[in-house]
Design a protein around this motif. Sequence first.
Motif, mmCIF file in Angstrom:
data_model
loop_
_atom_site.group_PDB
_atom_site.id
_atom_site.type_symbol
_atom_site.label_atom_id
_atom_site.label_comp_id
_atom_site.label_asym_id
_atom_site.label_seq_id
_atom_site.Cartn_x
_atom_site.Cartn_y
_atom_site.Cartn_z
ATOM 1 N N GLU A 60 -9.502 38.499 29.274
ATOM 2 C CA GLU A 60 -8.244 38.879 28.635
ATOM 3 C C GLU A 60 -8.478 40.129 27.787
ATOM 4 N N ASN A 62 0.819 38.675 27.949
ATOM 5 C CA ASN A 62 1.025 37.391 27.276
ATOM 6 C C ASN A 62 1.749 37.629 25.953
ATOM 7 N N PRO A 63 2.949 37.077 25.764
ATOM 8 C CA PRO A 63 3.705 37.360 24.542
ATOM 9 C C PRO A 63 3.077 36.772 23.275
ATOM 10 N N LEU A 64 2.194 35.775 23.427
ATOM 11 C CA LEU A 64 1.573 35.155 22.255
ATOM 12 C C LEU A 64 0.311 35.900 21.830
ATOM 13 N N SER A 65 -0.562 36.181 22.784
ATOM 14 C CA SER A 65 -1.828 36.839 22.448
ATOM 15 C C SER A 65 -1.772 38.350 22.597
ATOM 16 N N ARG A 66 -0.697 38.883 23.200
ATOM 17 C CA ARG A 66 -0.560 40.319 23.466
ATOM 18 C C ARG A 66 -1.738 40.834 24.263
ATOM 19 N N THR A 67 -2.118 40.093 25.303
ATOM 20 C CA THR A 67 -3.223 40.486 26.174
ATOM 21 C C THR A 67 -2.774 40.436 27.632
#
Length: 381
Positions: free
Chosen positions: A233, A271-276
Amino acid sequence: MRKLITVFVGLTLIMSCQSHSKSGNSTSLEEKKKRLQKLRQDLLKLQNEIAELEQAIKAEDKSYGQHKPVAVGYIVVRPQFFTSFLQFQGTVDNKQVITLTGKIMAPVTRIYVQEGHKVAAGQVLLEQEAEVLRRNLAEVRTRLELATTLYEKQKKLYEEGIGAEVQYLTAKNNKEALEATVATLEEQLRNAQIRAPFPGKVDAIQIRVGEMLGPGIPAIRLASTGQWEIRAEIPESYLEIARPGKRVEVHVPDLALSFEGRISTVSENINPLSRTFSIIVRDIPPAYSTQLRPNLIAYVRLPEKEIPQALVVPTDAIQFQDEGTFVYVSQGGVAHKRAVSVLGTQGIYSAVKGLNPGDTVITVGASLLTEGQHVLLSLNQ
């Protein structure tokens, strides 16, 4: 007379001390501030006088203030290719790790493999109880043989114009119906076996002989030996760096494996949570594939900067102070500060801007130096 004088002097001293003590205690805040200001002015005056005297002495005595040269380590910087890397943690994955289950509800009669065995595509791994199916299949095949013989005779008579069309069609229908029944029973009999859908290795056997196996019940976990990949990621800020086909370095610490590969796939989704986003490396040497295991930790090193003609110094030689970033350069046996800017860092080395090819950069002992200090170059790194 002397005694009186002595007593008088003692009393005078005592009274003086008491008077001074009282006056000290009664000093106002404003008087204290004025006295502190005067002392500071006196100190500044003394410092200026000391500086003037030092300058005057140095003008007459060139050796004044010089200490014994300090032994230091150094390097002579030369242009070289420099690459800095970004490192990200990933995992080893196998896209073809599947758990095989039963297709019919029946007990297990035989298991042909053990954990760790390598198998070929289509190889029988397990069998279930299917004696009733075998008997039914044998019976239907016998009936099919008779139906086939009758059909061939009726067909011959029909073609000669002797037999009735109805008899011919009836024989044909019986034969085809039995053929379909045989095909169905053969398929059911095949469903009583679990076969390897692809070549691989038996990772786990999750059932025993005699246990009931049916749809949805796990029996054997099979892992392919040629579908390994490294997934990592990456923060979205590195979207421009992580591109398909870009060279990367992969390190699997638990197996002490390191190899170069290329990015095969870059995920389009953030990924909207981890910004990866995900990158996948499938370019794995075949010799290493047999050693990999699912979910092993792997580190992916992605080239960040590549500088063809970089001046590289040990990172420990760079000092950071309020006035900026600098290194010490030896010129004629004297240490001088040289302002630099860091272009990139990799491990214990950094590429810097602000030096010239051939400069002698002090590395060992640089943190103990001051501007203008004499040095003795003793250790060339």
